[in-house]
Design a protein around this motif. Structure first.
Motif, short mmCIF file in Angstrom:
data_model
loop_
_atom_site.label_atom_id
_atom_site.label_comp_id
_atom_site.label_asym_id
_atom_site.label_seq_id
_atom_site.Cartn_x
_atom_site.Cartn_y
_atom_site.Cartn_z
N MET A 416 0.60 -1.06 0.00
CA MET A 416 0.04 0.11 -0.18
C MET A 416 0.91 1.26 0.00
O MET A 416 0.42 2.27 -0.42
CB MET A 416 -0.81 -0.06 1.34
N TYR A 417 1.99 1.16 0.55
CA TYR A 417 2.89 2.27 0.48
C TYR A 417 3.45 2.88 -0.58
O TYR A 417 4.00 4.06 -0.38
CB TYR A 417 3.90 2.02 1.75
N TRP A 418 3.16 2.13 -1.66
CA TRP A 418 3.56 2.92 -3.08
C TRP A 418 2.88 4.14 -3.22
O TRP A 418 3.47 4.92 -3.96
CB TRP A 418 3.33 1.86 -4.05
N ILE A 419 1.68 4.38 -2.78
CA ILE A 419 0.73 5.47 -2.81
C ILE A 419 1.49 6.57 -2.33
O ILE A 419 1.38 7.78 -2.97
CB ILE A 419 -0.68 5.30 -2.41
N PHE A 420 2.17 6.49 -1.27
CA PHE A 420 2.91 7.71 -0.60
C PHE A 420 4.07 8.08 -1.48
O PHE A 420 4.44 9.24 -1.83
CB PHE A 420 3.49 7.41 0.72
N ALA A 421 4.68 7.23 -2.34
CA ALA A 421 5.80 7.35 -3.06
C ALA A 421 5.21 8.17 -4.24
O ALA A 421 5.74 9.29 -4.59
CB ALA A 421 6.62 5.96 -3.44
N ILE A 422 4.18 7.44 -4.97
CA ILE A 422 3.65 8.17 -6.22
C ILE A 422 3.25 9.58 -5.76
O ILE A 422 3.63 10.48 -6.53
CB ILE A 422 2.66 7.29 -6.75
N GLY A 423 2.33 9.57 -4.84
CA GLY A 423 1.90 11.05 -4.66
C GLY A 423 2.83 12.08 -4.02
O GLY A 423 2.77 12.86 -4.44
N GLY A 424 3.98 11.44 -3.50
CA GLY A 424 5.12 12.30 -2.80
C GLY A 424 5.79 12.93 -4.15
O GLY A 424 5.98 13.93 -4.20
N TYR A 425 6.01 12.05 -5.22
CA TYR A 425 6.77 12.41 -6.15
C TYR A 425 5.97 13.57 -7.21
O TYR A 425 6.38 14.30 -7.87
CB TYR A 425 7.16 11.28 -7.06
N ALA A 426 4.63 13.17 -7.41
CA ALA A 426 3.87 14.00 -8.09
C ALA A 426 3.89 15.28 -7.36
O ALA A 426 4.03 16.39 -8.30
CB ALA A 426 2.40 13.46 -8.20
N ALA A 427 3.78 15.50 -5.97
CA ALA A 427 3.77 16.57 -5.24
C ALA A 427 5.16 17.41 -5.47
O ALA A 427 5.18 18.56 -5.28
CB ALA A 427 3.41 16.57 -3.91
N ALA A 428 6.03 16.58 -5.67
CA ALA A 428 7.33 17.09 -5.82
C ALA A 428 7.58 17.96 -7.12
O ALA A 428 8.22 19.09 -7.09
CB ALA A 428 8.48 15.93 -5.99
#
Lengths: 668, 496, 99
Positions: A416-428
Motif C-alpha cells: 500500500m505504501y507505494w501510494i505515498f511514493a507516487i503521491g510524493g513524487y507528483a507533489a514534488a
C-alpha cells in the motif's frame, strides 16, 4: 558536564533572556533587547552542542538520560515530575531549533529596528524558543502538554504582535483556539495512557506499553489518534490547518521561526517521539500517513494559485510538513527528521528573503506586482533561488536528499505504501513548480516600480496600510515600524541569510544514503528498539529514487520557466479556461467556509439560544411563575381585609361561638 | 490560632466602627493583613501526613441542643482559609484606595463577611456551619443593596430570596440529621464527627441530601439555580464582587465535601450521576452563555458557573484525585477570578462603560496591565502550565476511569473557555482605542494589589504540589467514607 | 338563688350586647354594647364566685372593670377625635384599615 545539565541550561537561557528583556527594557537603550535575545539563544545553541557532544561520549545504548527538577504535581497516585529527557532525538531537535532561532534573532535585530515594540518582540520570541525547547526536552506527557500549550500561547502573542490590526488579532485567536483543540486531544490521550499504563513518563510508558497492549488494540489506537489530533493541530495538517495561512499576519521573522522551522514541526516530533505507541497501532500510523499525504497534495495545489507571497510559502510549509508526517508515520524516522532539519534551513531562508522583498515593496505582498529584482537586490534574489532550488529538491541540494529518502523508504515498505511514493513524487513536481513560480516571478522579468526605486538607491514608501485589507494603519503608536528593511543594506539580515543559504546547500551531505548516514547513526540511540527504523533501502533503490526526484525537480522548474518566463500570457489563458478549478483552489478548497459553517456558527447560535431562550424563558420563567403565584395567593387573602369593622366583629363572635360549640359537643 | 483567625476580622471591624472616618480604611487593611499573616503561619505549621483535624478547638456551647463550638482545620480547608484571607486583604486594600461613601458601614460589613466565611471553613459542628453559612449572606445584603449600582434593590432581593430558600431547606435538613441520628445513638449531637459515625437510613438520606444540595447549588451557582447571578453580578460593587465570586461559591463546594459526602454516603452514590449531569450542564451552559455576553462582568460570571461546574464534577467523581483536583481548583479559581474583577474595575473607570463592544486597545501604553491581564486570562482558561490546568487535569482524570463520557464532554468546556476568555482579553486590550479615550498605565496603587495576586498565581502554577500534597490525606478520607459504603460489586476501591 | 338564673341573665345581657355591636352603626352605641358584654361577663364571674365560695371571681371581675374603664377612655377619646375631624360617625363608613 552531563548531558542533562546541558539540557537544563538549554531551557534556562531563553527563559532568562525573556524575563530579563521583559523587566529591563525601559532602563536600557532600545537595541539591547535584540542583543540580549540573540545572545540568550546563542548560549542555548552552545549548550545544545554541549549536550550533543556529551551524548556522543556515551555508548550508543545508553543515550536516553532523564533528570527531574522537582515534583510538579504529585499526589494521590499521579506522579508528574518537572523532568526532561535528553536523548538523540531531543538533542537533534534542540540543535535545529536553537541554531535556526539564533539566525532568525540576528535577522530580527535588523528587520524590526524601527518598530516601537522591539523589546516586546524579543521577549516574546525568547519565550517562544523556551517553550519549544520545553516541548522537545520534556520527559513526560504532562510536561509535553505544558510545553505544547506555551508554544501555542507564544504563537498567539507573536501572530497578534501588531495588535492594533483587526486582522492580526483575529488570526491570533484562530490559531489559539485550534491549538486548544489540539491540546484537548493530547490531554485525553494522557488520560487514556494513565488509565492503561499508570504512568506519564516517556520511558516508563513506552516500556510498559510493549507488554500491555496488543497490536491494534482499541485503546492504543485511540491513544494514537488523540495524539494525532494534537499533532495535526500544531502542524497545520488537514483538517486543522486553517490557522497557518492567517498566521502570516505576524512579522516575517515570526513566520520564519514559528511557522516554518519550529512550531509546526512539533507534530512531527511528537509522532517520532511516540513511535513505540504508533508501532503498536499501525492503523493510527497509517491514518496519519494518509492525512499527511492529503495535506501535502492539497497544500501544493493551493500554492499554485495564491497570490500573497508569504501565503505561498506558508502553504509550501504545510505541504512539506505533510512529507515529514508521512515519513515518521510510515517508519522513516531518520528521513523525516532529516527533512525537518533541511526544511528548517531553506524555509527560513525563503521567508527571510521574502521579508526583504516585501520590505522593498513597501509592505505589499502581492506576487503579481513583483518582478525583476535581480539587479536591484542581487543578494536577496540569490537567496530566493537557492531556497527555491532546495525546496524543489534540485540535485545535490539538501532538500534533494531529505525529501527523496522519505519517498524511497515508502517504496521500500511496498504494498500500500507505494501510494505515498507516487503521491510524493507528483507533489514534488508541483513543489518545484511553485517554488520557481516565486523565483522566476520575483527575480526575472522587467523590474517593477519598486525595484527601480531600489536600483536608484532609495526605497519605495507606501501608505501605511494593512496589506490584507488595505485598512489604514494606526501609526501613532509606532508599530508596525514605519521603515522597511532589505537584506542588502542590513548586515544582520545578510549574515543570517548567508548562513542559511550555505546550510541549505551542504546540509544534505550529512545523511547520504549508504555513504555518511550521520544522522541515522546518531538517532539510533532513540530508535533502537524499533523495527521500522532498521529498514534500510538498498542502494540501488535509493539512487533510483534520487534520480526520479531530480527529474521531477527539473520538470517542475522547466514548466515554471515555460509558464512564467517563456510564455507570459499563459497563466491568464489557463485561468480563464479553468475558472472553476482556479476558484476552488483560490478559496483554499473551501476549508475555512466549512469550519465556519460546521463549528463556529453553531457555537454562536448555541450561545444566543441559551441567552434568549433558556435564560429568559426557562430560568427567569420559573422565578416569575413562582413570584406570580405568591402574589396571586396574597391577593386572594387580601379580600378578607375589607376594613369593615362589623365584618371583623362578626368573624370574632362567630369564631368564638363555633369553638364553644365544638368543645361542648366534643366533651359531651 | 484558629480563634485568632476567626476573631481578628470581626474585632477589627467592630473597633473601626468607632474610629474617625479617615482611620477606618488603614486599620481595616492592617487587620486583614494580620489575618493573612496568621493563615500563612497556619500553613507553615500544618502537618501534611495527618488525615484528621488539626488545631482543634472544642467547647460546649448549647448543651441542651447538643451543639458544640468546634473548630478545626485539615488539608481541604487549609488553603481555602488562606485564599479567603488573601482575597479579603486584596478587597480591603482596593476599597481603601477608592474610598466609598459611608466607609464605616462598608468596612464593617466586609469584616463581618470575612468572619462568617472563616467560620464556615473552620466549623466542625453542623449547626455552627449552618449558622456561619447563613451569616455570610447578611453583609453582602448590605454591600450590594447600599453600595451597588444599577438596579441594585431588585438584584439584592432576588439574591436574598434564592439563597434564603436554600438556606432554610438546609437548616431543616441539618436539624433533621441531628434528630434522626440521635434516635440511633440516644444522644443529640451536631458535631460532624458524631454524625459521620452513625449513618442514617437511606430513605432519610435522600431528601436530606437534596435539601443540603439545594442550598449549596444556589450559592455556587449551578445551573439551574443560577437565576440570581446576572442581576447580582451587574449591581455589586467590583471589589465585593471579587469576593462574591471568588470565595462564597467555594464555601458551597467545600460544604459538599465536608458535610454531604461523609455524612450521607449512600445518597451521594445514588445521586452521583444526577449531580454530575448538573455539573456538566453548568459547564456547557456557562461557557455557551459567556460566548454571547457583552457585559464584561457577566462574561466573568458565567465563566464562574462553568468553573464551579468543573469543581462539582471533581467532588462527585468519587475518586481521590478528582476530589483533590477539585480542592486545588477551588483555590485556583478564587485566585484567578478576583484579579479579573479588579482589572474590570480599572477598565470600567477608563472607558466609563462595561460593555465589551465599546472597549478596546487598552494595552497601548499600558504594558504592565496588559501582561498581568494576559497571565490572568491564561490561568482562567486553564492553559497547561497554570495550576488551573493541573486542577482540571486531576478532576478529569479522576472522572475518566468510571465516567469517561463526562470527562470527554467536559473537555468541550475547556475549548469554549479558551475562546471566551481570549475574546474578553482581545476585545478589551487589543485593536483600536475608541474615540475620546486615553490609554495609560495603571496606577501604582492598583498595581500594589494586583501584582501580589498575580505573583501568587504564578507561584501556585510553578508548584501545585504544595496544595495537592496537603489536601491528599483529608480528601482520601472523605472520599473513602463514600466508597466504603458502596456495595462490593466489582470492587470500586478509592483510587490510590 | 340558684346560680343558673344569674347565668341566664348574663347570657341574655351578653347576647343583647353582641347584637348591638353587630347591628348598630353609631360608634358610641357600639361602645355601650361592648360595655354591656363586658358587664355580662362580670355577672357570670360573680355568680360563679358566689356559688363556689372562692374569691378568684371577684378579683377577676375587678380586673375586668379596670380594663373596661381604660378601654372606654381610649374609645371615647377616639370618638371625640373623629367628631372633631368631622368624620362620619358611622362604623360602616370608616374603612381606612382596608387591606
Amino acid at each position: 558536564m552531563s548531558a542533562t545539565a546541558f539540557g537544563w541550561l538549554i531551557l534556562l537561557f531563553p527563559l532568562a533572556g525573556s524575563i530579563l528583556i521583559g523587566l529591563g527594557h525601559r532602563r536600557w537603550p532600545a537595541k539591547t533587547a535584540g542583543w540580549i535575545g540573540t545572545a540568550a539563544i546563542g548560549l542555548a545553541f552552545a549548550a545544545a552542542i554541549g549536550a550533543f557532544l556529551s551524548l556522543l561520549g556515551e555508548p550508543a545504548e545508553e543515550r536516553q538520560l532523564t533528570s527531574s527538577a522537582w515534583d510538579y504535581a504529585t499526589s494521590v497516585g499521579l506522579d508528574i515530575q518537572l523532568g526532561i529527557l535528553v536523548d538523540p532525538l531531543s538533542v537533534v531537535m534542540c540543535l535545529v531549533v536553537t541554531g535556526v532561532s539564533t539566525l532568525i534573532h540576528l535577522y530580527s535585530t535588523a528587520y524590526m529596528v524601527s518598530d516601537k515594540g522591539y523589546a516586546r518582540f524579543f521577549s516574546y520570541l525568547n519565550f517562544f524558543v523556551f517553550s519549544m525547547l520545553l516541548l522537545v526536552l520534556a520527559g513526560n506527557f504532562v510536561l509535553l502538554i505544558v510545553g505544547w500549550a506555551f508554544v501555542g500561547f507564544a504563537s498567539y502573542a507573536l501572530i497578534s504582535f501588531w495588535y492594533r490590526r483587526g486582522t492580526a488579532t483575529a488570526a491570533g485567536m484562530k490559531a489559539f483556539v485550534i491549538n486548544v483543540v489540539g491540546d484537548i486531544g493530547l490531554v485525553l490521550a494522557a488520560f487514556l495512557i494513565f488509565r492503561e499504563v499508570g504512568a506519564f513518563e516517556y520511558l516508563t510508558v513506552f516500556e510498559e506499553s510493549r507488554e500491555h497492549f496488543e497490536t491494534n488494540e482499541g485503546s492504543i489506537v485511540a491513544i494514537c489518534l488523540l495524539l494525532l489530533v494534537g499533532a495535526f493541530a500544531k502542524s497545520a495538517q488537514i483538517p486543522f490547518h486553517t490557522w497557518l495561512p492567517d498566521a502570516m499576519e505576524g512579522p516575517t521573522p515570526v513566520s520564519a521561526l514559528i511557522h516554518a522551522a519550529t512550531m509546526v514541526t512539533a507534530g512531527v516530533y511528537l509522532i517520532a517521539r511516540a513511535h513505540p505507541l504508533f508501532e503498536l497501532a499501525p492503523t493510527a500510523a497509517d491514518i496519519a500517513a494518509f492525512v499527511g499525504l492529503a495535506t501535502l497534495i492539497v497544500a501544493a495545489t493551493i500554492a499554485l494559485v495564491v497570490t500573497d507571497l508569504k501565503r505561498i510559502i506558508a502553504y509550501s510549509t504545510m505541504s512539506q510538513i505533510g512529507y515529514m508526517i508521512v515519513g515518521v508515520s510510515i517508519g522513516a524516522y531518520t528521513a523525516g527528521i532529516f527533512h525537518l532539519m533541511t526544511h528548517a534551513f531553506f524555509k527560513a531562508l525563503l521567508f527571510m528573503a521574502a521579508g526583504s522583498v516585501i520590505g522593498a515593496m513597501a509592505g505589499n505582498q502581492n506576487i503579481d506586482r513583483m518582478s525583476g529584482f535581480r539587479r536591484a537586490m542581487p543578494f536577496t534574489s540569490l537567496a530566493l533561488i537557492v531556497g527555491g532550488l532546495a525546496l524543489a529538491g534540485f540535485p545535490l541540494m539538501s532538500g534533494f536528499f531529505s525529501k527523496d529518502e522519505i519517498l524511497v523508504f515508502a517504496a521500500e515498505r511496498g504494498g500500500m505504501y507505494w501510494i505515498f511514493a507516487i503521491g510524493g513524487y507528483a507533489a514534488a513536481f508541483l513543489t518545484a513548480f511553485y517554488a520557481f513560480r516565486i523565483g522566476f516571478r520575483v527575480v526575472l522579468g522587467e523590474p517593477c516600480e519598486e525595484a527601480k526605486e531600489v536600483e536608484r538607491g532609495g526605497l519605495a514608501h507606501g501608505e501605511h496600510e494593512n496589506p490584507a485589507t488595505g485598512e489604514k494603519e494606526d501609526t501613532e503608536v509606532g508599530f508596525p515600524g514605519s521603515e522597511h528593511h532589505i537584506a542588502e543594506r542590513a548586515p544582520g539580515m545578510k549574515i543570517a541569510m548567508g548562513v542559511l543559504a550555505m546550510l541549505s546547500i551542504v546540509a544534505g551531505f550529512i545523511q547520504l544514503p549508504g555513504v555518511t548516514a550521520g544522522m541515522e547513526h546518531f538517532l539510533e540511540g532513540s530508535f533502537e528498539e524499533s523495527e521500522l527504523f532498521h529498514i534500510v533501502p538498498s542502494e540501488g533503490s535509493a539512487y533510483t529514487g534520487l534520480l526520479i526526484g531530480g527529474l521531477m525537480a527539473f520538470a517542475g522548474i522547466g514548466v515554471a520557466y515555460l509558464v512564467y518566463v517563456a510564455r507570459p500570457g499563459l497563466t491568464g489563458r489557463l485561468r480563464s479556461r479553468m475558472e472553476g478549478v482556479h476558484g476552488f483552489l483560490q478559496r483554499k478548497w473551501y476549508f475555512d467556509e466549512a469550519i465556519d459553517f460546521l463549528v463556529y456558527r453553531p457555537a454562536i447560535k448555541l450561545g444566543q439560544f441559551s441567552n434568549n431562550v433558556i435564560e429568559r424563558v426557562v430560568v427567569d420563567g420559573i422565578v416569575s411563575v413562582t413570584a406570580g403565584a405568591v402574589r396571586e395567593a396574597g391577593l386572594l387573602v387580601r379580600g378578607a381585609q375589607s376594613g369593615f369593622v362589623r365584618a371583623y366583629a362578626l368573624l370574632v363572635l362567630g369564631g368564638f361561638a363555633a369553638l364553644a360549640l365544638y368543645f361542648l359537643v366534643v366533651s359531651s | 490560632m484558629l480563634i485568632a483567625i476567626l476573631c481578628v476580622p470581626i474585632g477589627v471591624a467592630i473597633i473601626s466602627a468607632f474610629l474617625p472616618s479617615r482611620l477606618v480604611a488603614p486599620v481595616s487593611v492592617l487587620g486583614s493583613l494580620v489575618t493573612l499573616g496568621l493563615t500563612v503561619a497556619l500553613i507553615a505549621g500544618f502537618d501534611p501526613g495527618v488525615p484528621g483535624l488539626q488545631n482543634v478547638v472544642d467547647e460546649a456551647w448549647i448543651p441542651g441542643l447538643g451543639v458544640r463550638f468546634q473548630l478545626g482545620i485539615d488539608g481541604i480547608s487549609l488553603f481555602l482559609v488562606a485564599m479567603t484571607a488573601l482575597l479579603w486583604a486584596a478587597s480591603f486594600a482596593w476599597s481603601a484606595w477608592r474610598m466609598p461613601d459611608r466607609p464605616k458601614n462598608y468596612f464593617l460589613m466586609l469584616g463581618i463577611g470575612e468572619f462568617a466565611v472563616m467560620g464556615a471553613f473552620l466549623a466542625q459542628d453542623l449547626l455552627l456551619f449552618v449558622l456561619f453559612f447563613d451569616l455570610m449572606l447578611v453583609p453582602f445584603f448590605f454591600l450590594v443593596g447600599s453600595y451597588g449600582t444599577g438596579d441594585r434593590i431588585k438584584a439584592t432581593i432576588k439574591m436574598m430570596v434564592y439563597t434564603l430558600v436554600g438556606s432554610l431547606l438546609m437548616l431543616v435538613a441539618a436539624i433533621a440529621t441531628a434528630i434522626l441520628t440521635s434516635e440511633t445513638t440516644g444522644e443529640l449531637s451536631f458535631a460532624l464527627s458524631d454524625l459521620r459515625a452513625n449513618v442514617l437510613p437511606e430513605g432519610s438520606q435522600d431528601w436530606i441530601f437534596w435539601f443540603f444540595a439545594a442550598a449549596f447549588l444556589v450559592k455556587m451557582p449551578s445551573f439551574p439555580l443560577h437565576g440570581w447571578m446576572p442581576d447580582a453580578y451587574r449591581s455589586c460593587p467590583l471589589p465585593v464582587l471579587a469576593l462574591l465570586s471568588g470565595v462564597l461559591p467555594k464555601v458551597a463546594a467545600y460544604g459538599f465535601l465536608r458535610v454531604v459526602l461523609p455524612i450521607f454516603p449512600d445518597a451521594t452514590i445514588q445521586f452521583q450521576e444526577l449531580v454530575l449531569v448538573l455539573g456538566l450542564v453548568s459547564i456547557l451552559y456557562g461557557s455557551a452563555m459567556a460566548f454571547a455576553q457583552t457585559n464584561v462582568r457577566l462574561i466573568a460570571g458565567y465563566s464562574s458557573i462553568a468553573q464551579l461546574g468543573f469543581i462539582t464534577l471533581g467532588v462527585f467523581s468519587l475518586s481521590s484525585d478528582g476530589a483533590n483536583g477539585a480542592v486545588l481548583q477551588m483555590v485556583n479559581h478564587g485566585l484567578v477570578v478576583a484579579p479579573v474583577f479588579l482589572i474590570i474595575a480599572v477598565l470600567a473607570e477608563r472607558y466609563g462603560t462595561e460593555d465589551l463592544r465599546e472597549m478596546g486597545g487598552a494595552a497601548t501604553r499600558a504594558p504592565v496591565l496588559a501582561v498581568l491581564f494576559l497571565i490572568v486570562t491564561m490561568a482562567t482558561l486553564a492553559m497547561p502550565g497554570s495550576a488551573n490546568f493541573i486542577g482540571e487535569f486531576y478532576i478529569l482524570n479522576g472522572l475518566f476511569d468510571e465516567k469517561t463520557a463526562y470527562a470527554v464532554i467536559a473537555m468541550a468546556g475547556v475549548a469554549m473557555a479558551a475562546f471566551y476568555a481570549l475574546r474578553l482579553y482581545q476585545k478589551t486590550m487589543h485593536n483600536r482605542l475608541p474615540a475620546g479615550v486615553e490609554s495609560r498605565e495603571m496606577s501604582l496603587r492598583d498595581a500594589s494589589v494586583l501584582v501580589p495576586l498575580v505573583l501568587v498565581i504564578i507561584g501556585t502554577a510553578l508548584y501545585p504540589t504544595l496544595i495537592l500534597k496537603r489536601g491528599e490525606a483529608s480528601v482520601q478520607d472523605k472520599v473513602g467514607a463514600v466508597t466504603a459504603a458502596e456495595e462490593p460489586e466489582g470492587g470500586l476501591a478509592a483510587k490510590p | 338563688m340558684a346560680v343558673e338564673w344569674y347565668l341566664v341573665l348574663s347570657a341574655l345581657l351578653f347576647a343583647t350586647g353582641a347584637a348591638g355591636v353587630l347591628l348598630r352603626r353609631s360608634p358610641l352605641v357600639v361602645l355601650l354594647c361592648l360595655e354591656l358584654m363586658l358587664n355580662a361577663g362580670n355577672l357570670a364571674l360573680l355568680a360563679f364566685a358566689r356559688s363556689t365560695g372562692t374569691e378568684d371571681g371577684h378579683v377577676f371581675a375587678l380586673v375586668v372593670i379596670v380594663v373596661a374603664a381604660c378601654e372606654v377612655v381610649v374609645g371615647l377619646g377616639l370618638i371625640v377625635a373623629m367628631f372633631r375631624r368631622r368624620l362620619p360617625l358611622n362604623v360602616d363608613e370608616l374603612r381606612g384599615l382596608k387591606g
